[in-house]
Every structure is written in structure tokens, then in C-alpha cells.
Design an enzyme around this catalytic site. Structure first.
Site, PDB file in Angstrom:
ATOM      1  N   ASP A  67      -7.191   0.649   6.228  1.00 29.17           N
ATOM      2  CA  ASP A  67      -7.542  -0.547   6.966  1.00 29.17           C
ATOM      3  C   ASP A  67      -9.061  -1.081   6.639  1.00 29.17           C
ATOM      4  OD1 ASP A  67      -5.365  -0.902   8.163  1.00 29.17           O
ATOM      5  OD2 ASP A  67      -5.863  -0.117  10.012  1.00 29.17           O
ATOM      6  N   THR A 125       1.016  -1.056   0.011  1.00 33.27           N
ATOM      7  CA  THR A 125      -0.024   0.120  -0.035  1.00 33.27           C
ATOM      8  C   THR A 125       0.945   1.197   0.089  1.00 33.27           C
ATOM      9  OG1 THR A 125      -0.171   0.019   2.280  1.00 33.27           O
ATOM     10  CG2 THR A 125      -1.731  -1.181   1.280  1.00 33.27           C
ATOM     11  N   GLU A 126       0.112   2.370  -0.183  1.00 33.93           N
ATOM     12  CA  GLU A 126       0.965   3.682  -0.122  1.00 33.93           C
ATOM     13  C   GLU A 126       1.578   3.793   1.439  1.00 33.93           C
ATOM     14  OE1 GLU A 126      -1.100   7.478  -0.747  1.00 33.93           O
ATOM     15  OE2 GLU A 126      -3.073   6.375  -0.725  1.00 33.93           O
ATOM     16  N   MET A 127       2.674   4.485   1.594  1.00 36.07           N
ATOM     17  CA  MET A 127       2.984   4.957   2.821  1.00 36.07           C
ATOM     18  C   MET A 127       2.761   6.619   3.120  1.00 36.07           C
ATOM     19  SD  MET A 127       6.958   3.953   4.134  1.00 36.07           S
ATOM     20  CE  MET A 127       7.780   5.379   3.437  1.00 36.07           C
ATOM     21  N   PHE A 128       2.519   6.474   4.579  1.00 36.54           N
ATOM     22  CA  PHE A 128       2.017   7.880   5.040  1.00 36.54           C
ATOM     23  C   PHE A 128       3.117   8.205   5.979  1.00 36.54           C
ATOM     24  CE2 PHE A 128      -1.843   5.825   3.778  1.00 36.54           C
ATOM     25  CZ  PHE A 128      -2.393   6.925   3.169  1.00 36.54           C
ATOM     26  N   LYS A 130     -12.409   4.798  12.510  1.00 36.49           N
ATOM     27  CA  LYS A 130     -11.835   5.414  13.719  1.00 36.49           C
ATOM     28  C   LYS A 130     -10.487   6.336  13.295  1.00 36.49           C
ATOM     29  CE  LYS A 130      -9.810   1.260  15.087  1.00 36.49           C
ATOM     30  NZ  LYS A 130      -9.914  -0.038  16.254  1.00 36.49           N
TER      31      LYS A 130
END
Length: 492
Positions: free
Chosen positions: A172, A105-108, A155
Site C-alpha cells: 500500500d 500485485t502479488e497475492m498474500f 502500519k
């Protein structure tokens, strides 16, 4: 200087793993870790960008072709979701040799919105509104998807941010469900963020709006909703009775509070994501320079919340949602462990027809979790009969001294259940414990004479009303309520 460069070179010059196509490489640097998922720093050679390489240990979750097919269906769903407010999902594959599933997935850069908010406490109301608009656009995309998609576990821990751009994305999606019919029918999620109708297991995409309202409350108070409660059973009791979290009283700004209350309204009055995007609260006002203000929440001097959220992921016959391990962060250090409640579900399908004849239309399931100190378990037995009466029985289980059969006998005696239920309940307890404790052997312990090992709920007296009854029977604590036709009508 040269020593520093040498250190970086040793860390990043070699991959420890490469995906089957050769496009993605994994470094040995851990970005975050949960009980079953580890997130590593990865690299996309085609795009020249860093990515998050997520690795889930499957253990015994893939036990049949049906479960594998189901897992692939979930992956396919995640791949089809394309929106600027939804985390990008690049690739996935199953490593059968090591019993892993890997997905990229992309990284934050700034981790989750909760972490970011705790780090930056002095925030203007315009920033909160900007985050809200992005989240609602993502929800509107999911809810207008064909078929509609419900996130079911929204959340701030599942919302990610790139702080240098103020870019917020929903992630998620492991509990997300395609809404093929008018309602979904599984009780999953995190209790603090779950709408009342989720507990009755009949709901639609508006449950995400309720959760979004709780996210906004968390953004402005720093607290998890219902932080005044010490365990899920207390939260459940307050939610189904319609009692809002105490944190709502900490919100000083009437405009902010009013917006949150719109999100938390009963389902018949709750607005959609599209409608909320047009709400006056989210209008851009260049002159509005207010800071977000609320009374001090449950945060220690270091800015750490004093209580973590609980979590109820959904498992079905061993199937594991690949995104479930939510409590990790991009820090490169040891991840702070949350007090998660990992609940599993076990259903005994042997001789199903014969059991149905004897038990009639009663649906029985069992779920469990490990205790925080690791030396025992908490279990919940749930029965639903054809009249809609739901009976939840919570009880502790000591893996050193208890046996499934002894606890089942004790339960039947204490709760005046049918003696013929003992074997069925014991089998279900054994099956559930086996999924929680890898080395558990059926009937391996001596029978216990213990009547109580701990408490799930602190009820001083039995309280009955429209929304349910609670009672204590030895080690067993019981909540019962009825799902009536009128209740269902109210939620449509």
C-alpha cells in the site's frame, strides 16, 4: 465429490476479464473490498501463479491530463521498486470505458500482519524480531532509493505476510512520496502512526521510523496506538504535546519497550532504518525462547479490536492515490468495514491572483469526511498565515438542513472572522461536499438555524500552551498552534 469439483470448475474455468496483453485473467472471486477498491483473485498465465487483481473506481478523480500524468508517475514509481521486503507490482492499465484503473500485485496467503497477529496470539519474541528485520530492510531500501521514498502510511494494516514462510512485505504505497528535497510538505497518513513533525507538514523519511515503532507496539499489544482516544483531534493533541500512547505502558519486556522508544524518539534523536538493523534488540539469540507478553489490550473475546484506526489520505485537486483503500482482507467473505475517516481536500483556484491580494499570505484549505451513520459530514477548515499560525476549525454539516452559505456565515460570526471571507468559505464548503456527496447541488438546502449537530472533540475548558490552543464556538471546535523557527530547527 463430483459436485464439489463442478462448483470449483464453474468458479475458476472462466475469466470475467483479461488484461490488454492477455497475460492476466480475473476471476469473479472477491478477496477484499474497500469503498473505492475491490481486490479479486487473478491468474498469471505466463508464470502459472495466482495474483491479486486490484480494481479502483476512478469516478471523477481523472479530470485533467495533469492528474492522469500524475497517476502514471505514481504507477511508474511502484514499478521501479524491487526488493524482497516490498510488495511486488506486476502490471497496470487504465480501463477508460469503465473508468477503472487495474493493477496486478502479488497475492498474500495470510493477509495483513495485523490480521495474522490477531489470529496467532502466542508468538515468540524471535518471530517479532524476524518481522521487524524484514520491515526495516524494506524501509532502508525505500529511504536509500534515488531519490529517497517515504512510505507515509506505514502500519500493520499495510504490511502483508505469507504465513507459511514467515515472509513479510511492505505494501500500500499509494501515499508514498519521492523526497526530491530535504523535506516533504503534506499532512497525510493515519493519525495513530503519524510522527509529530508530520502535523507541521515538514518532515523527512524518519517519519516512517516513528510509524514503524508504532507498528511494533501494535504487534506486542494487539491495540492500535492511542486506542484510549475516541477521534483524531484527541490523538493530534497528544502527539504534538509529546505524550506517548497508553499502550506503551502495557509492554512488560524492558528490552522491547526500549526498542520501541528509540523509534518514537524526537526526530533529532531518531535512528535510521540502517542503524536500527544493527540494534542489539534485533540480534539473533537462539536461546531466547520468550513469548511476547503485554497487558491485555482492547480486544473482545473473538479477538477483534474494539476500535479501528482513522485514516487521512491525501487528495490534491481530485487526484486519488490508487492504494488508499487499505481496510480489506483476503477472506473471500464480506470485508469487515473499519471506521475510516476519509478526508478530501478541495482548493478553489478561481481568480487566484485576486484572492491572494485580499487574503495576503494566508493559505486556506478544507477537508471533510462522512459520518459513520452516513447522514452527515464532518469538515475541517485549515488556515496558515505568513507568521506560521495554523488554525484548524472542525465542524459538523447536515446535508439535509445546512447550506454552505449559512454555515459559512455562522462560522464567520462565531469565530469573529472577516465578513469578506463568507463567500470564499461557502464556495470551498460547497466544492468539498460535492466531492463527498455525488448528488449534492450547490445551495440546494434551506438555510439552517441549527447551532450544533455533534461534537468532534470533548474539551471541557480552553487549554493553551506551547503546542496549541483548543476552543469551542457553538458547533465549531478550534485548534490553533504556531510553527516557529525554533520548532523547525528542532526537527532538522
Amino acid at each position: 465429490m463430483m459436485n464439489n469439483l463442478s462448483h470449483l470448475e464453474s468458479d475458476y474455468s472462466e475469466y470475467v476479464e483479461v488484461d490488454p496483453t492477455g497475460r492476466y485473467g480475473r476471476y469473479n472471486e472477491v478477496l477484499g473490498k474497500g469503498s473505492s477498491k475491490t481486490v479479486y483473485r487473478g491468474f498469471d498465465e505466463y508464470q502459472g501463479i495466482e495474483v491479486a487483481w486490484n480494481q479502483v473506481k476512478l469516478y471523477d478523480f481523472l479530470q485533467s491530463p495533469q492528474e492522469l500524468e500524475r497517476l502514471y508517475c505514481e504507477i511508474h514509481l511502484l514499478k521501479t521498486l524491487k526488493h524482497k521486503s516490498i510488495m511486488k507490482f506486476y502490471a497496470s492499465w487504465v480501463d477508460t470505458d469503465n473508468r477503472n484503473i487495474n493493477f496486478v500485485t502479488e497475492m498474500f496467503t495470510s493477509g495483513t500482519l495485523r490480521q495474522y497477529r490477531l489470529k496467532h496470539k502466542r508468538v515468540n519474541i524471535r518471530a517479532v524480531k524476524n518481522w521487524c528485520r524484514q520491515i526495516l530492510r524494506g524501509l532502508n531500501y525505500l529511504h536509500t532509493h534515488d531519490p529517497p521514498v517515504i512510505h507515509r502510511d506505514l502500519k500493520c494494516d499495510n504490511i502483508f505476510i505469507n504465513g507459511n514462510q514467515g515472509e513479510v512485505k511492505i505494501g500500500d504505497l499509494g501515499l508514498a512520496a519521492c523526497l526530491q528535497h530535504s523535506h516533504a510538505a503534506h499532512c497525510v497518513g493515519t493519525p495513530e502512526f503519524m510522527a509529530p513533525e508530520v502535523y507541521k507538514e515538514e518532515y523527512n523519511q524518519l517519519v516512517d521510523i516513528y510509524s514503524f515503532g508504532m507498528c511494533v507496539l501494535e504487534m506486542v499489544t494487539f491495540d492500535y496506538p492511542y486506542s484510549e482516544c475516541s477521534h483524531p483531534a484527541q490523538i493530534y493533541k497528544r502527539v504534538i504535546s509529546g505524550k506517548k500512547p497508553d499502550g506503551l505502558d502495557k509492554v512488560k519486556d524492558p528490552e522491547v519497550r526500549g526498542f520501541i522508544e528509540k523509534c518514537l524518539a524526537t526526530v533529532s534523536l531518531r535512528l535510521s532504518a540502517c542503524e536500527l538493523l544493527d540494534d542489539h534488540f534485533l540480534c539473533i539469540d537462539e536461546s531466547d525462547m520468550r513469548r511476547v507478553e503485554s497487558e491485555k489490550g482492547l480486544i473482545d473475546e473473538a479477538g477483534t479490536p474494539l476500535r479501528h484506526s482513522y485514516h487521512i489520505p491525501h487528495y490534491s485537486n481530485g487526484y486519488y492515490s490508487l492504494y488508499n483503500q487499505n481496510q480489506w482482507d483476503y477472506n473471500g467473505d464480506e470485508t469487515v468495514e473499519s471506521h475510516e475517516i476519509d478526508l478530501l481536500e478541495f482548493q478553489n483556484d478561481d481568480d487566484e491572483e485576486e484572492e491572494d491580494k485580499r487574503f495576503g499570505s494566508v493559505d486556506i484549505s478544507i477537508k471533510g469526511k462522512r459520518r459513520d451513520n452516513g447522514d452527515g459530514l464532518f469538515l475541517r477548515l485549515k488556515t496558515v498565515n505568513k507568521e506560521g499560525c495554523v488554525r484548524n476549525i472542525y465542524f459538523p454539516f447536515d446535508i439535509e438542513t445546512d447550506t454552505a452559505i449559512s454555515v459559512a456565515r455562522e462560522m464567520v460570526e462565531e469565530l469573529e472572522m472577516d465578513d469578506r471571507d463568507v463567500t470564499k468559505i461557502a464556495n470551498m464548503i460547497d466544492g468539498e461536499i460535492a466531492s463527498l456527496v455525488p448528488n449534492w447541488s450547490i445551495f440546494c438546502s434551506s438555510e439552517s438555524n441549527r447551532s450544533s449537530v455533534g461534537s468532534v472533540m470533548d474539551f471541557n475548558e480552553m487549554q493553551c500552551g506551547r503546542d496549541g490552543c483548543e476552543e469551542k464556538h457553538g458547533r465549531f471546535e478550534e485548534i490553533t498552534f504556531e510553527i516557529t523557527v525554533n520548532d523547525s530547527d528542532e526537527e532538522d
